[in-house]
Design a protein around this motif. Structure first.
Motif, PDB file in Angstrom:
ATOM      1  N   ARG A  82      23.191  30.540  28.754  1.00 51.71           N
ATOM      2  CA  ARG A  82      22.736  30.904  27.425  1.00 51.71           C
ATOM      3  C   ARG A  82      23.677  30.277  26.396  1.00 51.71           C
ATOM      4  O   ARG A  82      24.890  30.439  26.471  1.00 51.71           O
ATOM      5  CB  ARG A  82      22.690  32.420  27.265  1.00 51.71           C
ATOM      6  CG  ARG A  82      21.627  33.072  28.118  1.00 51.71           C
ATOM      7  CD  ARG A  82      21.730  34.601  28.106  1.00 51.71           C
ATOM      8  NE  ARG A  82      21.467  35.185  26.791  1.00 51.71           N
ATOM      9  CZ  ARG A  82      21.328  36.491  26.576  1.00 51.71           C
ATOM     10  NH1 ARG A  82      21.418  37.337  27.602  1.00 51.71           N
ATOM     11  NH2 ARG A  82      21.087  36.960  25.376  1.00 51.71           N
ATOM     12  N   VAL A  83      23.106  29.551  25.438  1.00 49.84           N
ATOM     13  CA  VAL A  83      23.902  28.893  24.408  1.00 49.84           C
ATOM     14  C   VAL A  83      23.238  29.116  23.056  1.00 49.84           C
ATOM     15  O   VAL A  83      22.069  29.509  22.964  1.00 49.84           O
ATOM     16  CB  VAL A  83      24.045  27.376  24.682  1.00 49.84           C
ATOM     17  CG1 VAL A  83      24.815  27.127  25.974  1.00 49.84           C
ATOM     18  CG2 VAL A  83      22.675  26.696  24.746  1.00 49.84           C
ATOM     19  N   LYS A  84      24.000  28.842  21.989  1.00 46.09           N
ATOM     20  CA  LYS A  84      23.494  28.989  20.629  1.00 46.09           C
ATOM     21  C   LYS A  84      23.815  27.748  19.815  1.00 46.09           C
ATOM     22  O   LYS A  84      24.820  27.079  20.069  1.00 46.09           O
ATOM     23  CB  LYS A  84      24.109  30.217  19.944  1.00 46.09           C
ATOM     24  CG  LYS A  84      23.766  31.543  20.568  1.00 46.09           C
ATOM     25  CD  LYS A  84      24.415  32.681  19.780  1.00 46.09           C
ATOM     26  CE  LYS A  84      24.073  34.045  20.382  1.00 46.09           C
ATOM     27  NZ  LYS A  84      24.681  35.158  19.606  1.00 46.09           N
ATOM     28  N   ASP A  85      22.945  27.458  18.835  1.00 44.18           N
ATOM     29  CA  ASP A  85      23.316  26.382  17.927  1.00 44.18           C
ATOM     30  C   ASP A  85      24.369  26.925  16.972  1.00 44.18           C
ATOM     31  O   ASP A  85      24.417  28.118  16.658  1.00 44.18           O
ATOM     32  CB  ASP A  85      22.083  25.843  17.190  1.00 44.18           C
ATOM     33  CG  ASP A  85      21.816  26.527  15.874  1.00 44.18           C
ATOM     34  OD1 ASP A  85      21.935  25.874  14.835  1.00 44.18           O
ATOM     35  OD2 ASP A  85      21.485  27.730  15.895  1.00 44.18           O
ATOM     36  N   ALA A  86      25.243  26.029  16.513  1.00 39.55           N
ATOM     37  CA  ALA A  86      26.448  26.455  15.801  1.00 39.55           C
ATOM     38  C   ALA A  86      26.159  27.073  14.442  1.00 39.55           C
ATOM     39  O   ALA A  86      26.865  27.994  14.022  1.00 39.55           O
ATOM     40  CB  ALA A  86      27.390  25.260  15.642  1.00 39.55           C
ATOM     41  N   LYS A  87      25.137  26.618  13.734  1.00 43.17           N
ATOM     42  CA  LYS A  87      24.927  27.047  12.356  1.00 43.17           C
ATOM     43  C   LYS A  87      24.099  28.314  12.238  1.00 43.17           C
ATOM     44  O   LYS A  87      24.468  29.254  11.524  1.00 43.17           O
ATOM     45  CB  LYS A  87      24.266  25.921  11.565  1.00 43.17           C
ATOM     46  CG  LYS A  87      24.064  26.244  10.095  1.00 43.17           C
ATOM     47  CD  LYS A  87      23.584  25.030   9.319  1.00 43.17           C
ATOM     48  CE  LYS A  87      23.451  25.344   7.843  1.00 43.17           C
ATOM     49  NZ  LYS A  87      23.024  24.162   7.062  1.00 43.17           N
ATOM     50  N   TYR A  88      22.971  28.366  12.920  1.00 42.72           N
ATOM     51  CA  TYR A  88      22.031  29.478  12.743  1.00 42.72           C
ATOM     52  C   TYR A  88      22.094  30.514  13.861  1.00 42.72           C
ATOM     53  O   TYR A  88      21.515  31.588  13.731  1.00 42.72           O
ATOM     54  CB  TYR A  88      20.599  28.950  12.664  1.00 42.72           C
ATOM     55  CG  TYR A  88      20.311  28.084  11.464  1.00 42.72           C
ATOM     56  CD1 TYR A  88      19.880  28.636  10.263  1.00 42.72           C
ATOM     57  CD2 TYR A  88      20.452  26.699  11.529  1.00 42.72           C
ATOM     58  CE1 TYR A  88      19.589  27.840   9.164  1.00 42.72           C
ATOM     59  CE2 TYR A  88      20.157  25.894  10.438  1.00 42.72           C
ATOM     60  CZ  TYR A  88      19.738  26.473   9.257  1.00 42.72           C
ATOM     61  OH  TYR A  88      19.452  25.682   8.174  1.00 42.72           O
ATOM     62  N   GLY A  89      22.767  30.171  14.952  1.00 44.27           N
ATOM     63  CA  GLY A  89      22.817  31.095  16.075  1.00 44.27           C
ATOM     64  C   GLY A  89      21.536  31.157  16.872  1.00 44.27           C
ATOM     65  O   GLY A  89      21.303  32.136  17.596  1.00 44.27           O
ATOM     66  N   ALA A  90      20.687  30.123  16.779  1.00 44.75           N
ATOM     67  CA  ALA A  90      19.456  30.088  17.577  1.00 44.75           C
ATOM     68  C   ALA A  90      19.834  30.045  19.052  1.00 44.75           C
ATOM     69  O   ALA A  90      20.532  29.139  19.497  1.00 44.75           O
ATOM     70  CB  ALA A  90      18.618  28.875  17.208  1.00 44.75           C
ATOM     71  N   GLU A  91      19.349  31.019  19.817  1.00 41.43           N
ATOM     72  CA  GLU A  91      19.746  31.106  21.222  1.00 41.43           C
ATOM     73  C   GLU A  91      18.702  30.467  22.121  1.00 41.43           C
ATOM     74  O   GLU A  91      17.500  30.565  21.883  1.00 41.43           O
ATOM     75  CB  GLU A  91      19.971  32.552  21.641  1.00 41.43           C
ATOM     76  CG  GLU A  91      20.613  32.657  23.018  1.00 41.43           C
ATOM     77  CD  GLU A  91      21.170  34.037  23.326  1.00 41.43           C
ATOM     78  OE1 GLU A  91      21.873  34.177  24.341  1.00 41.43           O
ATOM     79  OE2 GLU A  91      20.900  34.985  22.544  1.00 41.43           O
ATOM     80  N   MET A  92      19.200  29.806  23.147  1.00 37.55           N
ATOM     81  CA  MET A  92      18.324  29.123  24.101  1.00 37.55           C
ATOM     82  C   MET A  92      18.988  29.138  25.468  1.00 37.55           C
ATOM     83  O   MET A  92      20.199  29.370  25.592  1.00 37.55           O
ATOM     84  CB  MET A  92      18.076  27.677  23.651  1.00 37.55           C
ATOM     85  CG  MET A  92      19.323  26.824  23.636  1.00 37.55           C
ATOM     86  SD  MET A  92      19.223  25.375  22.541  1.00 37.55           S
ATOM     87  CE  MET A  92      19.712  26.111  20.950  1.00 37.55           C
ATOM     88  N   LEU A  93      18.197  28.905  26.507  1.00 40.76           N
ATOM     89  CA  LEU A  93      18.741  28.717  27.846  1.00 40.76           C
ATOM     90  C   LEU A  93      18.854  27.217  28.083  1.00 40.76           C
ATOM     91  O   LEU A  93      17.846  26.494  28.068  1.00 40.76           O
ATOM     92  CB  LEU A  93      17.829  29.357  28.894  1.00 40.76           C
ATOM     93  CG  LEU A  93      18.413  29.400  30.314  1.00 40.76           C
ATOM     94  CD1 LEU A  93      19.580  30.370  30.381  1.00 40.76           C
ATOM     95  CD2 LEU A  93      17.338  29.789  31.328  1.00 40.76           C
ATOM     96  N   ARG A  94      20.072  26.759  28.272  1.00 40.70           N
ATOM     97  CA  ARG A  94      20.317  25.349  28.559  1.00 40.70           C
ATOM     98  C   ARG A  94      20.336  25.158  30.072  1.00 40.70           C
ATOM     99  O   ARG A  94      21.033  25.881  30.782  1.00 40.70           O
ATOM    100  CB  ARG A  94      21.643  24.915  27.958  1.00 40.70           C
ATOM    101  CG  ARG A  94      22.060  23.495  28.297  1.00 40.70           C
ATOM    102  CD  ARG A  94      23.491  23.229  27.887  1.00 40.70           C
ATOM    103  NE  ARG A  94      23.942  21.937  28.392  1.00 40.70           N
ATOM    104  CZ  ARG A  94      25.211  21.561  28.404  1.00 40.70           C
ATOM    105  NH1 ARG A  94      26.161  22.374  27.943  1.00 40.70           N
ATOM    106  NH2 ARG A  94      25.547  20.368  28.880  1.00 40.70           N
ATOM    107  N   VAL A  95      19.557  24.178  30.559  1.00 42.28           N
ATOM    108  CA  VAL A  95      19.364  24.005  32.000  1.00 42.28           C
ATOM    109  C   VAL A  95      19.605  22.542  32.380  1.00 42.28           C
ATOM    110  O   VAL A  95      19.205  21.624  31.651  1.00 42.28           O
ATOM    111  CB  VAL A  95      17.924  24.400  32.415  1.00 42.28           C
ATOM    112  CG1 VAL A  95      17.778  24.372  33.929  1.00 42.28           C
ATOM    113  CG2 VAL A  95      17.560  25.774  31.857  1.00 42.28           C
ATOM    114  N   GLU A  96      20.246  22.332  33.524  1.00 39.61           N
ATOM    115  CA  GLU A  96      20.404  20.982  34.065  1.00 39.61           C
ATOM    116  C   GLU A  96      20.127  20.997  35.562  1.00 39.61           C
ATOM    117  O   GLU A  96      20.469  21.959  36.257  1.00 39.61           O
ATOM    118  CB  GLU A  96      21.811  20.437  33.802  1.00 39.61           C
ATOM    119  CG  GLU A  96      22.103  20.168  32.331  1.00 39.61           C
ATOM    120  CD  GLU A  96      23.423  19.437  32.120  1.00 39.61           C
ATOM    121  OE1 GLU A  96      24.015  18.959  33.124  1.00 39.61           O
ATOM    122  OE2 GLU A  96      23.869  19.342  30.961  1.00 39.61           O
TER     123      GLU A  96
END
Length: 361
Positions: A82-96
């Protein structure tokens, strides 16, 4: 409509004053905050040729209308976080995934509580907006300028209005009156407000029409923001155009808007859904005077139905772990292969499925 005619239209509306042309009838669209509903939202991604993906999560917190719950996932990824963008805090699941995985797949399930919203614009005891949040929600973004023709148009619309509530409503009514929903627009649109006004092509879908509202509001000093999310349940008021038709909600993304008003705080505004009712509500192509349209128009300045969940309020989103250009917004699952970001609206390039179920206790 060219630039001169567009500005003249704004000035004319401001001079006459905007009075909603409402019709009486049996249309009923009246969201009222009541009990909470719990929804399970599952997104399964299968990016055949990609080894990276980002899945937006409905973890936006709004104590009056949305309460995020659990987030779980399964799949054959080598990394998921789980990560967030730095400015708005939009949360997403980052997958590789490893490069040798033949059938990359991941399924993420979230639970979220949601309920209807309804406020009286400008009335209430909402806490003041802090300086940082105010600044963010007044600034321009890559596709939402707040100067030039955008500001000129908005100033013409609100001329003569002395209160923030009157200005916010004037902009809402103007967008309802002067735009239309274009069924040929891909996805939810892209929200290029400057292009819309310069060309006079005031059409598109929710990410276009509500972005137009947000940009114009910001340009005249009203903090405003787009709220990106997805419809998850049918409408309790029988509006086929404003709810889901099945548990499969893969294409049910919807951008709403909010304007900040002293008293009511973040106030729901959704002129794009009024235009959706006009175009899509059976028997379709309704007049603005139609009772169903009039009911939605009354409600959607100050209310919205809780059959939708929010992902974030982010613009110009840089995906963590990607070197690609920032996205205008994050509302669809994203994937990246060796050539760059994959088109999330191309099912042959990026397969994913989103389902929603209401949970009962």
């Amino acid at each position: 409509m060219n630039r001169r005619r567009l500005l003249s239209a704004g000035l004319a509306v401001a001079t006459v004053g905007i009075a909603p042309r409402l019709a009486r009838g049996d249309g009923n669209f009246s969201p009222v905050p009541a009990g909470w509903r719990t929804v399970s939202l599952t997104t399964r991604v299968e990016p055949t040729f990609a080894n990276k993906a980002w899945i937006p999560l409905p973890t936006f917190v709004a104590s009056e209308w949305q309460r995020p719950g659990s987030v779980t996932w399964t799949g054959n990824a080598t990394m998921a976080e789980r990560v967030k963008d730095a400015k708005y805090g939009a949360e997403m699941l980052r997958v590789e995934w490893a490069t040798d995985v033949q059938a990359p797949a991941l399924e993420v399930t979230t639970t979220v509580q949601t309920r209807d919203r309804a406020v009286v614009p400008g009335k209430g005891t909402a806490a003041a907006l802090d300086d940082k949040e105010r600044a963010i929600n007044l600034e321009a973004t890559a596709l939402l300028p707040v100067d030039g023709i955008v500001k000129e148009t908005a100033e013409g619309i609100v001329r003569g209005k002395t209160t923030d509530v009157d200005k916010a409503r004037a902009l809402y009514e103007w967008v309802v009156e002067n735009t239309f929903r274009n069924p040929k627009t891909r996805g939810c649109g892209i929200g290029d407000v400057s292009w819309m006004i310069k060309t006079g092509n005031l059409n598109g879908k929710c990410a276009d029409l509500n972005a137009l509202y947000v940009a114009m509001a910001r340009s005249v000093g009203l903090p405003a923001r787009d709220v990106y999310g997805i419809r998850v349940l049918p409408s309790q008021f029988g509006y086929k155009s404003l709810g889901t038709a099945s548990d499969i909600v893969t294409k049910a993304q919807h951008c709403r808007a909010e304007v900040w008003l002293a008293g009511s705080g973040w106030t729901p505004v959704d002129p794009a859904d009024v235009r959706k009712v006009v175009l899509e509500e059976p028997p379709t192509n309704l007049a603005l005077l139609d009772p169903k349209v009039a009911a939605a128009r009354r409600a959607l300045f100050g209310a919205w139905e809780g059959n939708w969940v929010a992902f974030n309020v982010a613009h110009d989103v840089s995906l963590p772990g990607s070197q690609q250009a920032a996205l205008p917004f994050l509302m669809y699952p994203q994937a990246e292969d060796k050539s760059g970001l994959v088109d999330p609206l191309d099912p042959e390039a990026f397969q994913y499925k989103i389902t929603a179920h209401e949970l009962t206790t």
